[in-house]
Design an enzyme around this catalytic site. Sequence first.
Site, mmCIF file in Angstrom:
data_model
loop_
_atom_site.group_PDB
_atom_site.id
_atom_site.type_symbol
_atom_site.label_atom_id
_atom_site.label_comp_id
_atom_site.label_asym_id
_atom_site.label_seq_id
_atom_site.Cartn_x
_atom_site.Cartn_y
_atom_site.Cartn_z
ATOM 1 C CD GLU A 114 88.864 58.784 0.737
ATOM 2 O OE1 GLU A 114 90.092 58.919 -0.107
ATOM 3 O OE2 GLU A 114 88.277 58.038 0.209
ATOM 4 C CG ASP B 204 85.634 52.880 3.984
ATOM 5 O OD1 ASP B 204 84.687 52.143 3.709
ATOM 6 O OD2 ASP B 204 86.460 53.298 2.771
ATOM 7 N NE ARG C 290 80.245 57.014 -6.943
ATOM 8 C CZ ARG C 290 81.547 56.985 -7.145
ATOM 9 N NH1 ARG C 290 81.896 57.716 -8.519
ATOM 10 N NH2 ARG C 290 82.608 56.147 -6.936
ATOM 11 C CD GLU D 79 80.802 52.992 -5.456
ATOM 12 O OE1 GLU D 79 80.469 54.364 -5.564
ATOM 13 O OE2 GLU D 79 81.893 52.648 -5.015
HETATM 14 C C1 DMJ Z 1 84.145 58.002 -2.321
HETATM 15 O O1 DMJ Z 1 83.041 57.241 -3.356
HETATM 16 C C2 DMJ Z 1 83.283 57.686 -0.915
HETATM 17 O O2 DMJ Z 1 84.069 58.479 -0.110
HETATM 18 C C3 DMJ Z 1 83.250 56.130 -0.342
HETATM 19 O O3 DMJ Z 1 82.858 55.999 1.022
HETATM 20 C C4 DMJ Z 1 84.852 55.985 -0.496
HETATM 21 N N1 DMJ Z 1 85.568 56.092 -1.652
HETATM 22 C C5 DMJ Z 1 85.382 57.030 -2.474
HETATM 23 C C6 DMJ Z 1 86.614 58.161 -2.757
HETATM 24 O O4 DMJ Z 1 87.538 57.825 -2.540
#
Ligand code: DMJ
Length: 630
Positions: free
Chosen positions: A524, A390, A263, A259
């Site tokens: 998404e 993912d 971010r 995270e």
């Molecule tokens: C985001 O923080 C990023 O896209 C992450 O890869 C997965 N999920 C959240 C948003 O849904």
Amino acid sequence: MHMRKGPGFVPASPWGLRLPQKFLFLLFLSGLITLCFGALFLLPHSSRLKRLFLASRTQQPGLEVIAEVAGHSPAHEQEPPPNPAPAAPAPGEYDPSSRVGPRRRKEWLRRTRPTGPREEATVARGSGAAAPRPGEESVPFSFDFNAFRSRLRHPVLGTRTDESKKPQSRVRAQREKIKEMMRFAWQSYRRYAMGRNELRPLTKDGYEGSMFGGLSGATIIDSLDTLYLMELKEEFQEAKAWVEESFHLNVSGEASLFEVNIRYIGGLLSAYYLTGEEVFRIKAIKLGEKLLPAFNTPTGIPKGVVNFKSGSWGWATAGSSSILAEFGSLHLEFLHLTELSGNPIFAEKVRNIRKVLRKIDKPFGLYPNFLSPVSGNWVQHHVSVGGLGDSFYEYLIKSWLMSAKTDMEAKNMYYEALEAIETYLLNVSPGGLTYIAEWRGGILDHKMGHLACFSGGMISLGAEDAKEEKRAHYQELAAQITRTCHESYARSDTKLGPEAFWFNSGREAVATQLSESYYILRPEVVESYMYLWRQTHDPTYREWGWDVVMALEKYCRTDAGFSGIQDVYSSSPNHDNKQQSFFLAETLKYLYLLFSEDDTLSLEDWVFNTEAHPLPVNHSASPSQAWPRH
Ligand code: DMJ
């Protein structure tokens, strides 16, 4: 007085010194010289002097280290291919490269350390970089921002041709609406939660969450590039001022490596590449350094959590495993940290992760979601393109694209993984909906998470570099998956999609329990609309995107910001009281881009990290250079 020569007697020197005295004097002198040179080379602040002395002979550190990591000899390979013609700045767009001449743009050396004080000053001016404020930490490396900008194919914000042709166009009005939503989300945050990580719009306050180890301002860092993109200039300045004055890195909590990386590091890197403001580069690098202890494991696969105080990676939880999507989603940012710092360590860390993944046996070519950072073995055989897996896949194809299509290893890993996913996870429902199921040791869960809906965009993005016979197929597959995700929205009362939806017992693309029926402002689905729009220009994607805008306005907008909702199947859903930072970083950005021209943050120049922070394609990549290539 005349001295007589006798035993033990040494004649005086011309300065009146005797031999022992002369010897002592010479000893003292040589000690002094050694001390001076030692200080010159060893003391931390001697780099400028060192450059003066060594400029003509030293290797360029950034190139050397990155090339070494990539397995290439840097010795005679420092000249990049000729830069493409610099893109003209958009009207009114900030264009730092206009201050420098063509010779300067050509010089690859500019991305390395300046060779002397005068040049250093020129670089600082030419880069458009604000000099670090007194007391602000700096990093001993300078990046040639002008040269980087001159290599972009398109003006960052595009040429806005639709505006000049049709100033009152519908698409422009739609974009303006999304901009208004961003302004509202930002202003609400600023009013009630400035400096906190995220806004709680119902209680009109902020909260920190437990993922950031004491770091604050996640919404600010996540918003910087969206504010810049939308030309919300005042708001951008507010955000930047906060980063300069109040974004402190001396925190001591436990943070999620993933995270913080996607971010904070992603947000700071993008803000730097968009503006050339040194404060973003410096803070990104300093924060990146704080993440490094996470990699001190027997395999080099990082643990998910890093303790900012002790720097430990949490041996107490040595039994637990690392998550594929977490340790597999560092590559883009860490290569840029090396690029901007000249420090090879970041690239080394992520290249090692690749190496481990490359070597390990993969069941049927699939990548399970959990890996032990101690043994380097898979912990259980759960495979998903949604949560836990993912962005690992996303970062493979984006590593290929970001390397200007030189990172063959990433390319091969991506297409091999996609083939395995197609063979073992892909399904078509009785109602004709294509979806990617989850795999548990050979048994399928016929569900898709909202998170997995990014895959339509990813497959579309990667379609054109697939083998020729697969290209149309992947483009169609991307369209079908995106259609399924759209169905998960269209089949709800709010026209927003649930957290997970199933294909079971005659029910398709709907959640089957309340605990999966929430929508937390996730991006998404609109992310895939944006990529599909750019690939196909099928107006359906803009229509679908606009439906989302309307639904957000109707169900998620509150008096004090946007909030997630607890049940997408209720026509009067309760709010969850959270304005997620990724709503500003991703959801609103992708919506805005969906209604923008293709040359706005062109996909030829930028890849978006998994938090939608744009990172530049390395147009200077050549077989001999920096970015990993196999
Ligand atoms: C985001 O923080 C990023 O896209 C992450 O890869 C997965 N999920 C959240 C948003 O849904």
